[in-house]
Design a protein around this motif. Structure first.
Motif, PDB file in Angstrom:
ATOM      1  N   PRO A   1     -60.948  48.218  46.435  1.00 28.22           N
ATOM      2  CA  PRO A   1     -60.578  46.995  45.721  1.00 28.22           C
ATOM      3  C   PRO A   1     -61.436  45.803  46.169  1.00 28.22           C
ATOM      4  CG  PRO A   1     -58.646  48.056  46.680  1.00 28.22           C
ATOM      5  CD  PRO A   1     -59.849  48.766  47.209  1.00 28.22           C
ATOM      6  N   GLU A   2     -61.647  44.878  45.246  1.00 27.93           N
ATOM      7  CA  GLU A   2     -62.424  43.679  45.537  1.00 27.93           C
ATOM      8  C   GLU A   2     -61.714  42.810  46.574  1.00 27.93           C
ATOM      9  OE1 GLU A   2     -64.026  39.638  43.294  1.00 27.93           O
ATOM     10  OE2 GLU A   2     -62.902  41.134  42.164  1.00 27.93           O
ATOM     11  N   VAL A   3     -62.467  42.294  47.531  1.00 21.02           N
ATOM     12  CA  VAL A   3     -61.939  41.307  48.470  1.00 21.02           C
ATOM     13  C   VAL A   3     -61.927  39.969  47.735  1.00 21.02           C
ATOM     14  CG1 VAL A   3     -62.295  40.097  50.658  1.00 21.02           C
ATOM     15  CG2 VAL A   3     -62.788  42.547  50.486  1.00 21.02           C
ATOM     16  N   THR A   4     -60.739  39.387  47.582  1.00 21.87           N
ATOM     17  CA  THR A   4     -60.600  38.140  46.829  1.00 21.87           C
ATOM     18  C   THR A   4     -60.546  36.911  47.717  1.00 21.87           C
ATOM     19  OG1 THR A   4     -58.194  38.390  46.822  1.00 21.87           O
ATOM     20  CG2 THR A   4     -59.409  39.276  44.912  1.00 21.87           C
ATOM     21  N   ARG A   5     -60.275  37.108  49.009  1.00 24.49           N
ATOM     22  CA  ARG A   5     -60.185  35.976  49.934  1.00 24.49           C
ATOM     23  C   ARG A   5     -60.188  36.496  51.356  1.00 24.49           C
ATOM     24  NH1 ARG A   5     -54.810  32.340  50.882  1.00 24.49           N
ATOM     25  NH2 ARG A   5     -54.012  34.452  50.965  1.00 24.49           N
ATOM     26  N   LEU A   6     -60.727  35.689  52.255  1.00 27.06           N
ATOM     27  CA  LEU A   6     -60.619  35.936  53.692  1.00 27.06           C
ATOM     28  C   LEU A   6     -59.750  34.834  54.275  1.00 27.06           C
ATOM     29  CD1 LEU A   6     -63.707  36.769  52.790  1.00 27.06           C
ATOM     30  CD2 LEU A   6     -63.912  37.213  55.208  1.00 27.06           C
ATOM     31  N   ARG A   7     -58.949  35.197  55.261  1.00 24.19           N
ATOM     32  CA  ARG A   7     -58.148  34.221  56.004  1.00 24.19           C
ATOM     33  C   ARG A   7     -58.397  34.455  57.484  1.00 24.19           C
ATOM     34  NH1 ARG A   7     -52.551  35.658  55.169  1.00 24.19           N
ATOM     35  NH2 ARG A   7     -53.285  37.636  54.319  1.00 24.19           N
TER      36      ARG A   7
ATOM     37  N   GLY B   1     -56.998  41.414  49.023  1.00 24.65           N
ATOM     38  CA  GLY B   1     -57.350  41.862  47.682  1.00 24.65           C
ATOM     39  C   GLY B   1     -56.277  41.379  46.721  1.00 24.65           C
ATOM     40  N   ALA B   2     -56.416  41.688  45.454  1.00 22.95           N
ATOM     41  CA  ALA B   2     -55.453  41.248  44.448  1.00 22.95           C
ATOM     42  C   ALA B   2     -54.038  41.749  44.738  1.00 22.95           C
ATOM     43  CB  ALA B   2     -55.898  41.706  43.057  1.00 22.95           C
TER      44      ALA B   2
ATOM     45  N   VAL C   1     -53.067  42.617  51.455  1.00 20.48           N
ATOM     46  CA  VAL C   1     -54.004  42.738  52.572  1.00 20.48           C
ATOM     47  C   VAL C   1     -54.758  44.067  52.501  1.00 20.48           C
ATOM     48  CG1 VAL C   1     -54.186  42.894  55.095  1.00 20.48           C
ATOM     49  CG2 VAL C   1     -52.627  41.234  54.059  1.00 20.48           C
ATOM     50  N   LEU C   2     -56.076  43.998  52.589  1.00 18.59           N
ATOM     51  CA  LEU C   2     -56.913  45.201  52.609  1.00 18.59           C
ATOM     52  C   LEU C   2     -57.229  45.645  54.029  1.00 18.59           C
ATOM     53  CD1 LEU C   2     -59.451  44.225  49.797  1.00 18.59           C
ATOM     54  CD2 LEU C   2     -57.475  45.765  49.618  1.00 18.59           C
ATOM     55  N   ASN C   3     -57.453  44.679  54.916  1.00 19.92           N
ATOM     56  CA  ASN C   3     -57.767  45.027  56.303  1.00 19.92           C
ATOM     57  C   ASN C   3     -57.645  43.787  57.180  1.00 19.92           C
ATOM     58  OD1 ASN C   3     -58.466  46.698  58.409  1.00 19.92           O
ATOM     59  ND2 ASN C   3     -60.298  47.488  57.414  1.00 19.92           N
ATOM     60  N   THR C   4     -57.434  44.014  58.466  1.00 12.02           N
ATOM     61  CA  THR C   4     -57.414  42.922  59.441  1.00 12.02           C
ATOM     62  C   THR C   4     -58.317  43.301  60.608  1.00 12.02           C
ATOM     63  OG1 THR C   4     -55.507  43.804  60.639  1.00 12.02           O
ATOM     64  CG2 THR C   4     -55.042  42.239  58.854  1.00 12.02           C
ATOM     65  N   TYR C   5     -58.872  42.289  61.269  1.00 12.62           N
ATOM     66  CA  TYR C   5     -59.791  42.506  62.390  1.00 12.62           C
ATOM     67  C   TYR C   5     -59.500  41.504  63.497  1.00 12.62           C
ATOM     68  CZ  TYR C   5     -62.450  44.888  58.739  1.00 12.62           C
ATOM     69  OH  TYR C   5     -62.839  45.720  57.716  1.00 12.62           O
ATOM     70  N   PRO C   6     -59.481  41.945  64.748  1.00 14.92           N
ATOM     71  CA  PRO C   6     -59.418  40.998  65.859  1.00 14.92           C
ATOM     72  C   PRO C   6     -60.789  40.321  65.980  1.00 14.92           C
ATOM     73  CG  PRO C   6     -59.669  43.226  66.689  1.00 14.92           C
ATOM     74  CD  PRO C   6     -59.518  43.337  65.195  1.00 14.92           C
ATOM     75  N   VAL C   7     -60.806  39.057  66.373  1.00 16.35           N
ATOM     76  CA  VAL C   7     -62.062  38.305  66.433  1.00 16.35           C
ATOM     77  C   VAL C   7     -62.204  37.530  67.729  1.00 16.35           C
ATOM     78  CG1 VAL C   7     -62.130  38.029  63.913  1.00 16.35           C
ATOM     79  CG2 VAL C   7     -61.112  36.226  65.316  1.00 16.35           C
ATOM     80  N   GLY C   8     -63.422  37.166  68.021  1.00 15.26           N
ATOM     81  CA  GLY C   8     -63.742  36.173  69.036  1.00 15.26           C
ATOM     82  C   GLY C   8     -64.230  34.937  68.303  1.00 15.26           C
ATOM     83  N   LEU C   9     -64.113  33.781  68.949  1.00 18.28           N
ATOM     84  CA  LEU C   9     -64.473  32.509  68.314  1.00 18.28           C
ATOM     85  C   LEU C   9     -65.492  31.760  69.160  1.00 18.28           C
ATOM     86  CD1 LEU C   9     -60.846  31.411  67.352  1.00 18.28           C
ATOM     87  CD2 LEU C   9     -62.548  32.464  65.848  1.00 18.28           C
ATOM     88  N   GLY C  10     -65.683  30.495  68.813  1.00 22.49           N
ATOM     89  CA  GLY C  10     -66.560  29.634  69.591  1.00 22.49           C
ATOM     90  C   GLY C  10     -66.017  29.452  70.998  1.00 22.49           C
TER      91      GLY C  10
ATOM     92  N   ILE D   1     -67.125  44.801  56.979  1.00 23.78           N
ATOM     93  CA  ILE D   1     -66.944  43.498  56.338  1.00 23.78           C
ATOM     94  C   ILE D   1     -68.139  43.178  55.446  1.00 23.78           C
ATOM     95  CG2 ILE D   1     -66.726  41.014  56.785  1.00 23.78           C
ATOM     96  CD1 ILE D   1     -65.252  41.868  59.451  1.00 23.78           C
ATOM     97  N   TYR D   2     -69.336  43.429  55.927  1.00 23.66           N
ATOM     98  CA  TYR D   2     -70.570  43.170  55.176  1.00 23.66           C
ATOM     99  C   TYR D   2     -70.564  43.943  53.857  1.00 23.66           C
ATOM    100  CZ  TYR D   2     -75.657  42.284  54.810  1.00 23.66           C
ATOM    101  OH  TYR D   2     -76.909  41.870  54.427  1.00 23.66           O
ATOM    102  N   ALA D   3     -70.078  45.182  53.887  1.00 22.46           N
ATOM    103  CA  ALA D   3     -70.017  46.001  52.676  1.00 22.46           C
ATOM    104  C   ALA D   3     -68.911  45.542  51.726  1.00 22.46           C
ATOM    105  CB  ALA D   3     -69.800  47.470  53.050  1.00 22.46           C
ATOM    106  N   MET D   4     -67.815  45.050  52.258  1.00 20.48           N
ATOM    107  CA  MET D   4     -66.651  44.714  51.448  1.00 20.48           C
ATOM    108  C   MET D   4     -66.718  43.330  50.803  1.00 20.48           C
ATOM    109  SD  MET D   4     -63.609  46.162  53.919  1.00 20.48           S
ATOM    110  CE  MET D   4     -62.249  45.883  52.768  1.00 20.48           C
ATOM    111  N   VAL D   5     -67.270  42.355  51.516  1.00 22.56           N
ATOM    112  CA  VAL D   5     -67.193  40.951  51.103  1.00 22.56           C
ATOM    113  C   VAL D   5     -68.450  40.546  50.343  1.00 22.56           C
ATOM    114  CG1 VAL D   5     -67.013  38.583  51.946  1.00 22.56           C
ATOM    115  CG2 VAL D   5     -65.666  40.397  53.031  1.00 22.56           C
TER     116      VAL D   5
END
Length: 169
Positions: free
Chosen positions: A32-38, A50-51, A54-63, A155-159
């Motif tokens: 499915p198309e990714v319609t938004r990132l949060r 997606g419409a 939630v399609l997927n979630t990822y843990p992240v690091g920040l500044g 993410i690169y492939a999906m978004v």
């Protein structure tokens, strides 16, 4: 003996070609198309919607100084607000990366009023080639959003460029 060499050569060449294809950082995505990132900075979670949800979630690091909205170049903060995915970099020093449209007009105006640069080049990207372990989710970027190399490949492939991203405190 001579007859075995060409077969062995072609067999080994075929295996090498197969394995090099498996190691590619470019994945395909047909879901499915990714319609938004949060991005929820305080929770260190990136959500791909997606419409239908939630399609997927990822843990992240920040500044390296993640509290608050990015205001100036070098402040180590990750922006907050509404932006879009506006570019991609397959030659990134951080494996792969997709760009976020920071700074917007408001960000530029605020920084200019203070006589400073708002900075730029904010990306979602993989881990560095050397130095910091990307599996360690401590905040280490200059304001970007970091994930593992495998995650940025997904993410690169999906978004797609033009996808909105909302970044919350």
């Amino acid at each position: 003996m001579i007859g075995k060499f060409p077969r062995r050569f072609f067999l080994l060449s075929g295996i090498a070609a197969f394995l090099s294809g498996c190691a590619s950082k470019f994945r395909s995505y047909t879901g499915p198309e990714v319609t938004r990132l949060r991005l929820y900075k305080s929770e260190r979670i990136l959500v791909l919607d997606g419409a239908a949800g939630v399609l997927n979630t990822y843990p992240v690091g920040l500044g390296f100084a993640p509290a608050g909205h990015k205001q100036f170049e070098g402040d180590g903060r990750t922006p907050e607000g509404a932006y879009t995915i506006d570019r991609r970099n397959q030659e990134s020093l951080f494996h792969l990366s997709i760009g976020i449209s920071y700074p917007n007009e408001e960000d530029r105006a605020f920084a200019a009023a203070q006589g400073k640069s708002p900075g730029g080049d904010i990306f979602i990207h993989g881990g560095p080639r050397r130095g910091i372990d990307p599996m360690n989710k401590q905040d280490w970027t200059a304001g970007c959003i970091s994930v593992t190399d495998r995650q940025i490949e997904e993410i690169y492939a999906m978004v797609r460029d033009g996808t909105p991203i909302n970044i919350y405190a």
